[in-house]
Write a protein that holds these residues in place. Structure first.
Motif, PDB file in Angstrom:
ATOM      1  N   LYS A 202       0.807  -1.220   0.000  1.00 22.73           N
ATOM      2  CA  LYS A 202       0.000   0.000   0.000  1.00 22.73           C
ATOM      3  C   LYS A 202       0.841   1.270   0.000  1.00 22.73           C
ATOM      4  CE  LYS A 202      -4.050  -2.132   1.911  1.00 22.73           C
ATOM      5  NZ  LYS A 202      -4.880  -2.360   3.081  1.00 22.73           N
TER       6      LYS A 202
ATOM      7  N   LEU B 155       1.531   2.002  -3.442  1.00 20.01           N
ATOM      8  CA  LEU B 155       0.344   2.527  -4.130  1.00 20.01           C
ATOM      9  C   LEU B 155       0.169   4.017  -3.840  1.00 20.01           C
ATOM     10  CD1 LEU B 155      -2.210  -0.322  -3.471  1.00 20.01           C
ATOM     11  CD2 LEU B 155      -1.417   0.451  -5.693  1.00 20.01           C
ATOM     12  N   ILE B 156       0.403   4.368  -2.575  1.00 16.80           N
ATOM     13  CA  ILE B 156       0.238   5.778  -2.205  1.00 16.80           C
ATOM     14  C   ILE B 156       1.327   6.625  -2.866  1.00 16.80           C
ATOM     15  CG2 ILE B 156       0.186   7.406  -0.274  1.00 16.80           C
ATOM     16  CD1 ILE B 156      -0.898   5.045   1.427  1.00 16.80           C
TER      17      ILE B 156
ATOM     18  N   HIS C  28       0.352   7.047  -6.478  1.00 17.44           N
ATOM     19  CA  HIS C  28      -0.781   7.958  -6.636  1.00 17.44           C
ATOM     20  C   HIS C  28      -0.344   9.411  -6.456  1.00 17.44           C
ATOM     21  CE1 HIS C  28      -4.783   9.649  -6.191  1.00 17.44           C
ATOM     22  NE2 HIS C  28      -4.372  10.223  -5.073  1.00 17.44           N
ATOM     23  N   GLU C  29       0.390   9.662  -5.375  1.00 13.63           N
ATOM     24  CA  GLU C  29       0.807  11.033  -5.070  1.00 13.63           C
ATOM     25  C   GLU C  29       1.726  11.571  -6.168  1.00 13.63           C
ATOM     26  OE1 GLU C  29      -0.060  13.025  -2.567  1.00 13.63           O
ATOM     27  OE2 GLU C  29      -1.362  11.569  -1.601  1.00 13.63           O
TER      28      GLU C  29
ATOM     29  N   LEU D 130       2.085  10.483  -9.508  1.00 11.50           N
ATOM     30  CA  LEU D 130       1.470  10.658 -10.828  1.00 11.50           C
ATOM     31  C   LEU D 130       0.468  11.804 -10.852  1.00 11.50           C
ATOM     32  CD1 LEU D 130       0.977   6.979 -11.987  1.00 11.50           C
ATOM     33  CD2 LEU D 130       2.674   8.645 -12.751  1.00 11.50           C
TER      34      LEU D 130
ATOM     35  N   GLU E  33      -6.226  16.043   2.476  1.00 15.82           N
ATOM     36  CA  GLU E  33      -6.943  14.914   3.064  1.00 15.82           C
ATOM     37  C   GLU E  33      -7.954  15.432   4.081  1.00 15.82           C
ATOM     38  OE1 GLU E  33      -6.714  11.779   2.295  1.00 15.82           O
ATOM     39  OE2 GLU E  33      -4.883  11.758   1.112  1.00 15.82           O
TER      40      GLU E  33
ATOM     41  N   THR F  36     -11.128  12.895   3.365  1.00  7.07           N
ATOM     42  CA  THR F  36     -10.885  11.527   2.907  1.00  7.07           C
ATOM     43  C   THR F  36     -10.099  10.715   3.923  1.00  7.07           C
ATOM     44  OG1 THR F  36      -9.162  12.571   1.624  1.00  7.07           O
ATOM     45  CG2 THR F  36     -11.016  11.712   0.413  1.00  7.07           C
TER      46      THR F  36
ATOM     47  N   ILE G 250     -11.404   7.314   5.324  1.00  9.27           N
ATOM     48  CA  ILE G 250     -11.353   6.219   4.350  1.00  9.27           C
ATOM     49  C   ILE G 250      -9.930   5.715   4.220  1.00  9.27           C
ATOM     50  CG2 ILE G 250     -11.661   5.648   1.932  1.00  9.27           C
ATOM     51  CD1 ILE G 250     -13.960   7.404   1.808  1.00  9.27           C
ATOM     52  N   ILE G 251      -8.998   6.666   4.148  1.00 11.81           N
ATOM     53  CA  ILE G 251      -7.590   6.297   3.999  1.00 11.81           C
ATOM     54  C   ILE G 251      -7.106   5.558   5.247  1.00 11.81           C
ATOM     55  CG2 ILE G 251      -5.299   7.320   3.879  1.00 11.81           C
ATOM     56  CD1 ILE G 251      -6.570   7.422   1.279  1.00 11.81           C
ATOM     57  N   LEU G 252      -7.492   6.070   6.408  1.00 15.20           N
ATOM     58  CA  LEU G 252      -7.034   5.459   7.657  1.00 15.20           C
ATOM     59  C   LEU G 252      -7.609   4.068   7.868  1.00 15.20           C
ATOM     60  CD1 LEU G 252      -7.077   8.364  10.262  1.00 15.20           C
ATOM     61  CD2 LEU G 252      -5.114   7.079   9.471  1.00 15.20           C
TER      62      LEU G 252
ATOM     63  N   SER H 292      -8.049   2.081   5.432  1.00 14.23           N
ATOM     64  CA  SER H 292      -7.527   1.246   4.347  1.00 14.23           C
ATOM     65  C   SER H 292      -6.053   0.937   4.540  1.00 14.23           C
ATOM     66  CB  SER H 292      -7.708   1.929   2.993  1.00 14.23           C
ATOM     67  OG  SER H 292      -9.057   2.204   2.753  1.00 14.23           O
ATOM     68  N   SER H 293      -5.359   1.837   5.257  1.00 17.71           N
ATOM     69  CA  SER H 293      -3.926   1.615   5.450  1.00 17.71           C
ATOM     70  C   SER H 293      -3.523   2.282   6.767  1.00 17.71           C
ATOM     71  CB  SER H 293      -3.141   2.212   4.289  1.00 17.71           C
ATOM     72  OG  SER H 293      -3.548   3.543   4.084  1.00 17.71           O
ATOM     73  N   SER H 294      -2.279   2.092   7.163  1.00 16.02           N
ATOM     74  CA  SER H 294      -1.850   2.623   8.458  1.00 16.02           C
ATOM     75  C   SER H 294      -1.323   4.046   8.300  1.00 16.02           C
ATOM     76  CB  SER H 294      -0.764   1.733   9.043  1.00 16.02           C
ATOM     77  OG  SER H 294       0.433   1.948   8.352  1.00 16.02           O
TER      78      SER H 294
END
Lengths: 304, 400
Positions: free
Chosen positions: B3, B6-7, B10-11, B13, B204, B209, B212-214, B216-218
């Motif tokens: 993850k 992934l972050i 995302h950040e 791109l 955020e 958001t 949702i983020i928290l 989904s991940s740490s």
């Protein structure tokens, strides 16, 4: 084995006690209502369950243990504070959030496509999130809650900002998820919305749990000795076994308070014997709102 | 997939794919090119390269040899020196603007070197140099070629230190420019990516958001992802500029071979990487912490400047760092984490830094970078759910 087990959690913010020794269990495959008025401590309880906050005391287990990163992928959460990344296209936003739930790219693309279609958001998929209406954003958020097919769905105030049509759609979706065996926790102050949905519930007021159990049981406990009757005839002033008659409105609705020891069946027989034309005969079961008000006022009286 | 990765993706791109980013990246070289271009044009237009005339009364320059002048700027003609018979002709030529100035070599030039320069406007600065070269060449024309060449060109001085093989050519301007330029670019990169990061964190909060983020991940995954993702945006910018810079230098060198380029000291580069990267992460994570504790991006942006300010400090003491790179001030600047990334590589270019200092500085930076990341993750978790409320420093260090 319960999906969520909350044991006597307490959380203080400064001097304010947001949650005060709240306990409840959520079992697999049920819709569980976490109810209470605004500011009762519902959202704080949910955040503690989701490990966003740590409780000051008490214990929470989710899927038989403490929260882990892996378990987060098995949970779908629709927070009360809604929000999606505003500056990116809707489709991309949903895909990113799905990927954070550990979803495979191909699968998530397919499911997001299907959901966009179902929620009537197909036209908006390339639009930036900030260009969507509030209701559309809410639907989009629901997609991101459900897209990874979580075993446990936690939704906080799911009906705000939704019109009646979309409200019904959300209810249908929740029922559909339950029929698939998913566990759902629904957090709301709109108690009338959940009466038809919840299997079990906990009612929180001012941080304290005031009522806990299955909806049917609770209703039974609070069902009094009142019968609702609708008729176009004028009721006689004295009916055997009835202590009070109240005319609720001009449409022929009456509330009859029944004497102790008289069953509704006996009353029905009496009314038929009196040859009264009945359009409706119903044992009045209190609404959750009524039960809540009853409890809260009783408590306040007790405190004084 | 991890993850954090992934972050990061995302950040990264999110910014790099935007037109605004491409524009920002390209505007810098374009701006430099524009300034250089304008400078060149001004120089070309202000250069007077009409010939200079002379009359010789000394008899030493009867059949003069002409030096091979090179054009001082592109698109200009090389300087010409023309002999005339007497002052009248020269005056006429000057009036007619055929020449920009003329020299009268007096009879007793050989005894006292007496020459008169006549011009109506201030002649171009190269005129004197060029004419002197002409005189020297002609005075030396009977000597063997190699002797006259050596005399005319002079020597090349190279400065060496005795402790190791490091050397510095006196005309190697890059030894000075490189650390300066690197520090400058570092500062810009920190500022840009710090700004992106600050925005990404506050966003955020503004977009709501976080929850949702928290879930989904740490928090640590989120912060690490955001810091590295946004820093990479700054690094990308930096790398593109460096590449453009290298291309520019190569083009410059092929056009002007006389501009000597230093072989870039690999040790300098190594130190630069070792200090820049952790300092980058450290400052960025601090900015992220700030973003997580502040309530809105505008407020955060204002305080963010405080973190970039110390980076500039070594530039104020540039002279000290170059002239006495082993003074306590210079050592202090190169150890203090905020000033280290500019100071340490700069000192390394002018002295040999003891190993303990390098180890101390670099490890201090790495430890602080890790600590700052940890703090940022914590601030994120604690501060992010407080919409419209600030997180105090005290709360940050207390138990969650």
């Amino acid at each position: 084995m319960s999906t969520i087990s909350v044991k006597s959690i307490t959380k203080n913010f400064g001097t304010q006690c947001a949650v005060d020794h709240v306990s409840f269990d959520v079992y697999p495959g049920e819709i569980f209502g976490l109810l209470g008025p605004n500011g009762a401590g519902k959202t704080t309880s949910i955040r503690i369950v989701l490990d966003i906050f740590e409780p000051d005391s008490g214990e929470v287990t989710v899927f038989d243990g403490p929260m882990t990163e892996a378990k987060k992928n098995r949970i779908g959460y629709l927070p009360e504070e809604r929000g999606l990344y505003q500056d990116i296209p809707l489709e991309y936003c949903l895909q990113y959030l799905a990927s954070l739930k550990g979803m495979d790219k191909e699968v998530s693309h397919k499911r997001i496509d299907a959901y966009l279609e179902r929620f009537d958001l197909n036209q908006a998929r390339k639009k930036k999130v900030k260009e969507l209406s509030k209701g559309m954003q809410q639907k989009a958020q629901l997609i991101s809650t459900l897209v990874h097919e979580p075993e446990l769905i936690i939704i906080d105030e799911p009906f705000t900002a939704l019109d009646p049509v979309n409200t019904q759609m959300v209810k249908d979706i929740l029922k559909e998820q339950r029929s698939k065996g998913k566990t759902i926790v629904m957090c709301t102050h709109q108690m009338h919305q959940v009466e038809q949905l919840c299997d079990r519930l906990v009612l929180i007021n001012q941080g304290k749990s005031v009522l806990y159990g299955s909806l049917n049981e609770i209703r039974k406990n609070f069902t009094g000795n009142v019968v609702e009757v609708r008729t176009h005839e004028t009721l006689p002033e004295n009916i055997p076994g009835v202590t009070a008659i109240r005319h609720t409105n001009q449409n022929g609705d009456y509330m009859l308070t029944v004497e102790e020891g008289i069953t509704p069946q006996k009353l029905l027989k009496t009314l038929i014997n009196l040859d009264i034309q009945l359009e409706q005969f119903e044992i009045a079961s209190p609404t959750l709102d009524e039960i809540f008000i009853k409890i809260v006022t009783k408590r306040d009286e007790g405190n004084e | 997939m991890n993850k954090t990765w992934l972050i990061i993706k995302h950040e990264y791109l999110r910014h790099v794919k935007r037109k605004r980013f491409i524009f920002a990246v390209l505007s810098m070289p374009f701006f430099v090119l524009l300034i250089v271009g304008i400078g060149m044009l001004t120089a070309i237009f202000s250069t007077n390269n009409s010939p200079i005339g002379f009359v010789d009364h000394s008899g030493l320059f009867k059949n003069p040899v002409m030096p091979e002048f090179e054009a001082s700027l592109p698109f200009t003609k090389p300087m010409q020196i023309l002999p005339y018979a007497n002052e009248e002709e020269l005056n006429a030529a000057l009036e007619a603007e055929q020449i920009q100035a003329y020299f009268v070599i007096n009879e007793n030039y050989f005894e006292n070197g007496s020459i008169v320069l006549v011009a109506n406007e201030e002649p171009d600065s190269t005129v004197l140099r060029d004419f002197r070269e002409f005189l020297n060449l002609n005075l030396l024309k009977d000597f063997p070629k190699d002797i006259s060449n050596r005399l005319l060109e002079g020597g090349t001085v190279e400065v060496r230190s005795t402790d190791d093989g490091r050397e510095m050519s006196s005309d190697n301007i890059f030894a000075f420019i490189l650390p300066f330029l690197a520090g400058f670019l570092f500062m810009i990169a920190v500022q840009t990516s710090g700004g992106y990061l600050l925005q990404a964190v506050v966003e955020e909060k503004e977009n709501r958001t976080m929850e949702i983020i928290l879930t989904s991940s740490s928090p640590n995954q989120i912060m690490t992802g955001k810091v590295i993702g946004n820093l990479s945006v700054g690094l990308t910018q930096l790398v593109i500029w460096i590449i453009v810079g290298i291309i520019g230098v190569v083009v410059l060198q092929s056009n002007f071979p006389e501009v000597q380029l230093a072989q870039i000291d690999t040790r300098f580069l190594g130190l630069m990487v070792l200090t820049f990267l952790p300092a980058f992460v450290m400052i960025a994570a601090m900015m992220a912490t700030l973003g997580a504790t502040a309530t809105e991006s505008r407020e955060a942006q204002q305080i963010a400047g405080l973190f970039t300010l110390p980076i500039v400090v070594p530039f104020w003491f540039f002279g000290v760092l170059i002239e006495s790179p082993n003074s306590p001030l210079a050592i202090g600047l190169s150890i203090f984490p905020f000033t280290a990334p500019v100071s340490l590589p700069l000192r390394a270019a002018f002295t040999t830094i003891p190993a303990w200092q390098i180890v101390l500085t670099v490890s201090l930076l790495f430890v602080l970078a890790a600590a700052a990341l940890w703090l940022a993750g914590r601030a994120f978790r604690l501060g992010m759910l407080r919409y419209g409320k600030k997180l105090s420093l005290k709360e940050l260090f207390k138990k969650a």
